[in-house]
Design a protein around this motif. Structure first.
Motif, short mmCIF file in Angstrom:
data_model
loop_
_atom_site.label_atom_id
_atom_site.label_comp_id
_atom_site.label_asym_id
_atom_site.label_seq_id
_atom_site.Cartn_x
_atom_site.Cartn_y
_atom_site.Cartn_z
N ALA A 177 0.88 -1.17 0.00
CA ALA A 177 0.00 0.00 0.00
C ALA A 177 0.91 1.21 0.00
N PRO A 178 0.37 2.39 -0.26
CA PRO A 178 1.25 3.57 -0.22
C PRO A 178 2.01 3.67 1.10
N ARG A 179 3.30 3.95 1.00
CA ARG A 179 4.13 4.12 2.19
C ARG A 179 3.72 5.39 2.91
N PRO A 180 3.76 5.40 4.23
CA PRO A 180 3.43 6.63 4.96
C PRO A 180 4.50 7.70 4.73
N LEU A 181 4.05 8.94 4.69
CA LEU A 181 4.96 10.08 4.53
C LEU A 181 4.93 10.91 5.80
N LEU A 182 5.78 11.91 5.86
CA LEU A 182 5.85 12.78 7.03
C LEU A 182 4.52 13.49 7.26
N ALA B 234 0.70 9.75 -8.16
CA ALA B 234 -0.14 9.13 -9.20
C ALA B 234 -0.13 7.60 -9.05
N TYR B 235 1.03 7.02 -8.78
CA TYR B 235 1.10 5.56 -8.55
C TYR B 235 0.32 5.17 -7.30
N ASP B 236 0.40 5.98 -6.25
CA ASP B 236 -0.34 5.67 -5.02
C ASP B 236 -1.85 5.66 -5.29
N VAL B 237 -2.34 6.66 -6.02
CA VAL B 237 -3.77 6.73 -6.32
C VAL B 237 -4.18 5.61 -7.27
N GLU B 238 -3.30 5.27 -8.21
CA GLU B 238 -3.58 4.14 -9.11
C GLU B 238 -3.74 2.86 -8.29
N TYR B 239 -2.89 2.67 -7.30
CA TYR B 239 -3.01 1.50 -6.43
C TYR B 239 -4.36 1.50 -5.71
N VAL B 240 -4.74 2.64 -5.16
CA VAL B 240 -6.02 2.74 -4.44
C VAL B 240 -7.17 2.36 -5.38
N ASP B 241 -7.10 2.81 -6.63
CA ASP B 241 -8.16 2.53 -7.60
C ASP B 241 -8.21 1.07 -8.06
N THR C 225 5.67 -1.52 1.45
CA THR C 225 6.12 -1.23 0.10
C THR C 225 4.89 -0.85 -0.70
N GLY C 226 5.08 -0.29 -1.87
CA GLY C 226 3.94 0.13 -2.64
C GLY C 226 4.24 0.23 -4.13
N TRP C 227 3.20 0.56 -4.89
CA TRP C 227 3.28 0.66 -6.34
C TRP C 227 4.29 1.73 -6.74
N ALA C 228 4.37 2.83 -6.01
CA ALA C 228 5.33 3.89 -6.32
C ALA C 228 6.76 3.44 -6.05
N GLN C 229 6.96 2.63 -5.02
CA GLN C 229 8.31 2.18 -4.67
C GLN C 229 8.89 1.25 -5.73
N VAL C 230 8.05 0.50 -6.43
CA VAL C 230 8.56 -0.40 -7.46
C VAL C 230 8.58 0.26 -8.83
N HIS C 231 8.20 1.54 -8.87
CA HIS C 231 8.24 2.31 -10.12
C HIS C 231 9.13 3.55 -9.93
N GLY C 232 10.34 3.34 -9.53
CA GLY C 232 11.30 4.43 -9.49
C GLY C 232 11.77 4.85 -8.12
N ARG C 233 11.08 4.45 -7.06
CA ARG C 233 11.48 4.83 -5.72
C ARG C 233 11.86 6.30 -5.66
N GLN D 270 -4.29 13.71 -4.35
CA GLN D 270 -3.19 13.10 -3.63
C GLN D 270 -3.64 12.55 -2.27
N ARG D 271 -4.63 13.20 -1.66
CA ARG D 271 -5.14 12.73 -0.37
C ARG D 271 -5.81 11.36 -0.48
N ARG D 272 -6.18 10.97 -1.67
CA ARG D 272 -6.84 9.67 -1.86
C ARG D 272 -5.92 8.52 -1.44
N ARG D 273 -4.63 8.76 -1.39
CA ARG D 273 -3.70 7.70 -0.97
C ARG D 273 -4.00 7.24 0.45
N HIS D 274 -4.72 8.06 1.21
CA HIS D 274 -5.05 7.72 2.59
C HIS D 274 -6.35 6.91 2.70
#
Length: 102
Positions: free
Chosen positions: A3-8, A48-55, A30-38, A19-23
């Motif tokens: 799932a999306p990694r937590p941020l500060l 965008a990757y985080d929201v794509e994962y949520v969808d 680990t998450g979709w964004a981490q495997v697409h460029g970290r 962007q808030r949809r990631r919550h």
């Protein structure tokens, strides 16, 4: 696990509505964004990757992310952003969100 990694917490007021949809899902290891460029992906790409994962959340996607994470770790892909050991600080998205200019 995936799932999306937590941020500060300091980044919360800087998110756009999209962007808030990631919550909408619990944070993961680990998450979709981490495997697409970290750290090489821009903040906009990462969100965008985080929201794509949520969808598109499903067990098969989680399994795929776990295997892609293992591959990325062993290949040491996307660890360092240009000129930096980590990703630059998030400063908002340039006014695209209602809170981006605060």
């Amino acid at each position: 696990m995936s799932a999306p990694r937590p941020l500060l917490p300091a980044y919360l007021p800087l998110y756009s509505q999209e962007q808030r949809r990631r919550h909408e899902v619990r944070p993961g290891l680990t998450g979709w964004a981490q495997v697409h460029g970290r750290n090489l992906a821009s903040w906009e790409e990462r969100f965008a990757y985080d929201v794509e994962y949520v969808d598109h959340i499903c067990f098969a996607l989680d399994v795929k992310i776990v295997f892609m994470t293992i591959r990325c770790v062993f290949a040491r892909e996307g660890i360092h952003a240009e000129g930096s050991a980590t990703m630059e600080a998030f400063t908002g998205t340039g006014g695209r969100g209602e809170c981006a200019n605060r």
